[in-house]
Design a protein around this motif. Structure first.
Motif, PDB file in Angstrom:
ATOM      1  N   LYS A 151       1.101  -0.967   3.954  1.00  0.00           N
ATOM      2  CA  LYS A 151       2.065  -1.875   4.658  1.00  0.00           C
ATOM      3  C   LYS A 151       2.762  -1.522   5.764  1.00  0.00           C
ATOM      4  O   LYS A 151       3.124  -1.751   6.838  1.00  0.00           O
ATOM      5  N   VAL A 152       2.783   0.189   6.010  1.00  0.00           N
ATOM      6  CA  VAL A 152       3.290   0.826   7.095  1.00  0.00           C
ATOM      7  C   VAL A 152       2.340   0.503   8.181  1.00  0.00           C
ATOM      8  O   VAL A 152       2.785   0.327   9.349  1.00  0.00           O
ATOM      9  N   ASN A 153       1.042   0.367   7.944  1.00  0.00           N
ATOM     10  CA  ASN A 153       0.149   0.132   9.355  1.00  0.00           C
ATOM     11  C   ASN A 153       0.364  -1.363   9.692  1.00  0.00           C
ATOM     12  O   ASN A 153       0.042  -1.794  10.730  1.00  0.00           O
ATOM     13  N   GLY A 154       0.577  -2.066   8.816  1.00  0.00           N
ATOM     14  CA  GLY A 154       0.662  -3.636   8.980  1.00  0.00           C
ATOM     15  C   GLY A 154       0.287  -4.676   7.968  1.00  0.00           C
ATOM     16  O   GLY A 154      -0.225  -4.118   6.693  1.00  0.00           O
ATOM     17  N   GLU A 155       0.369  -5.703   8.043  1.00  0.00           N
ATOM     18  CA  GLU A 155       0.069  -6.863   7.048  1.00  0.00           C
ATOM     19  C   GLU A 155      -1.442  -7.166   7.053  1.00  0.00           C
ATOM     20  O   GLU A 155      -1.889  -7.729   5.905  1.00  0.00           O
ATOM     21  N   ARG A 156      -2.106  -7.135   8.083  1.00  0.00           N
ATOM     22  CA  ARG A 156      -3.395  -7.618   8.332  1.00  0.00           C
ATOM     23  C   ARG A 156      -4.117  -6.999   9.492  1.00  0.00           C
ATOM     24  O   ARG A 156      -3.763  -6.118  10.149  1.00  0.00           O
ATOM     25  N   THR A 157      -5.542  -7.104   9.468  1.00  0.00           N
ATOM     26  CA  THR A 157      -6.448  -6.312  10.306  1.00  0.00           C
ATOM     27  C   THR A 157      -7.365  -7.562  10.866  1.00  0.00           C
ATOM     28  O   THR A 157      -7.751  -8.558  10.345  1.00  0.00           O
ATOM     29  N   THR A 158      -7.671  -7.252  12.065  1.00  0.00           N
ATOM     30  CA  THR A 158      -8.732  -7.850  13.015  1.00  0.00           C
ATOM     31  C   THR A 158     -10.036  -7.663  12.216  1.00  0.00           C
ATOM     32  O   THR A 158     -10.499  -6.494  11.681  1.00  0.00           O
ATOM     33  N   PRO A 159     -11.025  -8.720  11.841  1.00  0.00           N
ATOM     34  CA  PRO A 159     -12.283  -8.712  11.426  1.00  0.00           C
ATOM     35  C   PRO A 159     -13.006  -7.489  12.160  1.00  0.00           C
ATOM     36  O   PRO A 159     -13.055  -7.484  13.101  1.00  0.00           O
ATOM     37  N   GLY A 160     -13.401  -6.476  11.088  1.00  0.00           N
ATOM     38  CA  GLY A 160     -13.910  -5.384  11.516  1.00  0.00           C
ATOM     39  C   GLY A 160     -13.327  -4.253  12.266  1.00  0.00           C
ATOM     40  O   GLY A 160     -13.872  -3.250  12.432  1.00  0.00           O
ATOM     41  N   GLN A 161     -12.056  -4.320  12.048  1.00  0.00           N
ATOM     42  CA  GLN A 161     -11.423  -3.483  12.717  1.00  0.00           C
ATOM     43  C   GLN A 161     -10.382  -2.750  11.631  1.00  0.00           C
ATOM     44  O   GLN A 161      -8.930  -3.296  11.517  1.00  0.00           O
ATOM     45  N   ALA A 162     -10.686  -1.962  10.906  1.00  0.00           N
ATOM     46  CA  ALA A 162      -9.763  -1.425   9.743  1.00  0.00           C
ATOM     47  C   ALA A 162      -8.754  -0.642  10.240  1.00  0.00           C
ATOM     48  O   ALA A 162      -8.906   0.010  11.353  1.00  0.00           O
ATOM     49  N   PHE A 163      -7.800  -0.328   9.495  1.00  0.00           N
ATOM     50  CA  PHE A 163      -6.687   0.524   9.623  1.00  0.00           C
ATOM     51  C   PHE A 163      -7.258   1.981   9.665  1.00  0.00           C
ATOM     52  O   PHE A 163      -8.321   2.152   8.688  1.00  0.00           O
ATOM     53  N   LYS A 164      -7.050   2.878  10.328  1.00  0.00           N
ATOM     54  CA  LYS A 164      -7.433   4.326  10.394  1.00  0.00           C
ATOM     55  C   LYS A 164      -6.208   5.226  10.377  1.00  0.00           C
ATOM     56  O   LYS A 164      -5.302   4.712  10.959  1.00  0.00           O
ATOM     57  N   ALA A 165      -6.430   6.380   9.860  1.00  0.00           N
ATOM     58  CA  ALA A 165      -5.361   7.269   9.807  1.00  0.00           C
ATOM     59  C   ALA A 165      -4.870   8.032  11.054  1.00  0.00           C
ATOM     60  O   ALA A 165      -3.728   7.978  11.361  1.00  0.00           O
ATOM     61  N   ILE A 166      -6.084   7.977  11.972  1.00  0.00           N
ATOM     62  CA  ILE A 166      -5.648   8.566  13.164  1.00  0.00           C
ATOM     63  C   ILE A 166      -5.205   7.831  14.409  1.00  0.00           C
ATOM     64  O   ILE A 166      -4.163   8.050  15.029  1.00  0.00           O
ATOM     65  N   ASP A 167      -6.012   6.531  14.559  1.00  0.00           N
ATOM     66  CA  ASP A 167      -5.393   5.775  15.913  1.00  0.00           C
ATOM     67  C   ASP A 167      -4.857   4.560  15.476  1.00  0.00           C
ATOM     68  O   ASP A 167      -4.752   3.906  16.530  1.00  0.00           O
ATOM     69  N   SER A 168      -4.522   4.411  14.174  1.00  0.00           N
ATOM     70  CA  SER A 168      -3.786   2.946  13.980  1.00  0.00           C
ATOM     71  C   SER A 168      -2.272   3.121  13.927  1.00  0.00           C
ATOM     72  O   SER A 168      -1.728   4.291  13.792  1.00  0.00           O
TER      73      SER A 168
END
Length: 350
Positions: A151-168
């Motif tokens: 949840k630090v990264n956010g609540e949701r992602t855009t379809p096909g755009q996963a959270f990544k450790a480096i550039d999120s």
């Protein structure tokens, strides 16, 4: 659980040498072959209990830090120690002889917290974590592994755009996520000032035996045979992680040479739609899912009218986690399949 979580021999044999092993008490000489002494906070929680069991199964000396000493039934050579109130600025942690701290204790997420709850959440999750990190540095603890949240990264992602450790970019959307994010920042600041090895793990929703929350509610509805209006929720994708896979990753982070200074995203590496998730739970329960394909728009409208809009948004949104960086840095692959994880979590009850 030790049968489910095979020891990662090649990774751990290489990584354990990076930890300086101190004598457990005065008068004893350090054994260079001894596994680190691990203190687990929140050891009476779902994740803490599983970590203690698996650390013991792998030969570690484990100390379980809990507030209520009567609230822990643990097999094996686990030593119970008293945990202070994380919100207490005068807290004193029992860290003598400890090599690694795995910090799972936290003020958990609640819906629509009031000002008092938010203040308590910050005092426990943020301030308490930073004070624990400083105590670790003062006591010469080598490493602290902090269990945060995706949840630090956010609540949701855009379809096909996963959270990544480096550039999120971090985007905590509620007080709980913010408390964890600020705890991470404080932890790494202490690490930079003292040399403490700090590692952060951000898991998504964790499922396992006795897990609570929305998955428990979903399981209950499936077991009752209630027709669920989720038949149209078959296109979204959500990442989850089984308790066994999370425990395996955290234990690896406790010793791997590539872990310090890093934030690791975690998942089963197998995303599910909400309908797929419900089918997996039903299959593990030995049942057939009963579902109705209610259009998503109508479902959201009805949920909003019933005050359940936020819950439906979570069921219908995407939240995908890319663990490629975790795989590469730690040479880690989730050892448990989704099917086996679901079977362990939702097996038919006697």
């Amino acid at each position: 659980m030790s049968a489910v979580l095979p020891s990662i021999a090649s990774a751990e044999s290489e990584s354990l040498s990076t930890l300086v092993v101190k004598p457990a008490s005065k008068g004893k000489s350090a054994d260079p072959h001894r596994l680190p002494v691990v203190l687990v906070t929140g050891a009476n929680g779902l994740i803490g209990r599983a970590l203690c069991r698996e650390f013991v199964a792998r030969g570690y000396e484990v100390r379980a830090a809990i507030r209520d000493q009567d609230d822990l039934e643990m097999q094996g050579s686990v030593v119970r120690v008293a945990a202070p109130d994380l919100a207490d600025p005068r807290a004193r942690w029992p860290l003598d002889g400890v090599d690694v701290v795995v910090h799972t204790a936290a003020r958990v997420h609640v819906m629509n917290p009031g000002p008092d709850e938010i203040e308590r959440m910050m005092a426990v999750n943020r301030d308490g974590t930073v004070r624990l990190a400083r105590a670790c540095a003062d006591s010469k603890v080598k490493r602290l592994v902090f269990l945060s949240t995706i949840k630090v990264n956010g609540e949701r992602t855009t379809p096909g755009q996963a959270f990544k450790a480096i550039d999120s970019i971090a985007s905590p959307a509620d007080p709980y996520a913010l408390s964890k994010f600020e705890a991470e920042q404080g932890l790494f600041e202490v690490a930079s000032q003292t040399g403490l090895q700090a590692t952060v793990v951000r898991p998504p929703l964790v499922y396992g035996p006795d897990a609570k929350g929305n998955l428990e509610l979903l399981e209950r509805a499936i077991r009752r045979g209630v027709p669920l209006p989720i038949g149209a929720l078959d296109r979204n994708r959500r990442s989850l992680i089984s308790l066994a896979n999370l425990v395996d990753l955290v234990i690896l982070c406790a010793s791997h040479p590539n872990a310090p200074g890093q934030v690791f995203l975690a998942s089963d590496d197998h995303d599910l739609s909400t309908l797929d998730l419900a089918r997996q739970i039903a299959k593990a329960c030995g049942l057939v899912l009963r579902s109705v394909p209610v259009p998503i728009g109508l479902l959201k409208l009805a949920a909003q009218a019933l005050g359940k809009g936020q819950m439906i948004r979570r069921l219908s949104d995407n939240l995908q986690v890319d663990i490629e960086s975790t795989r590469e840095r730690l040479h880690w692959t989730p050892p448990q399949s989704v099917e086996k994880g679901m079977a362990a979590a939702f097996a038919p009850r006697p």
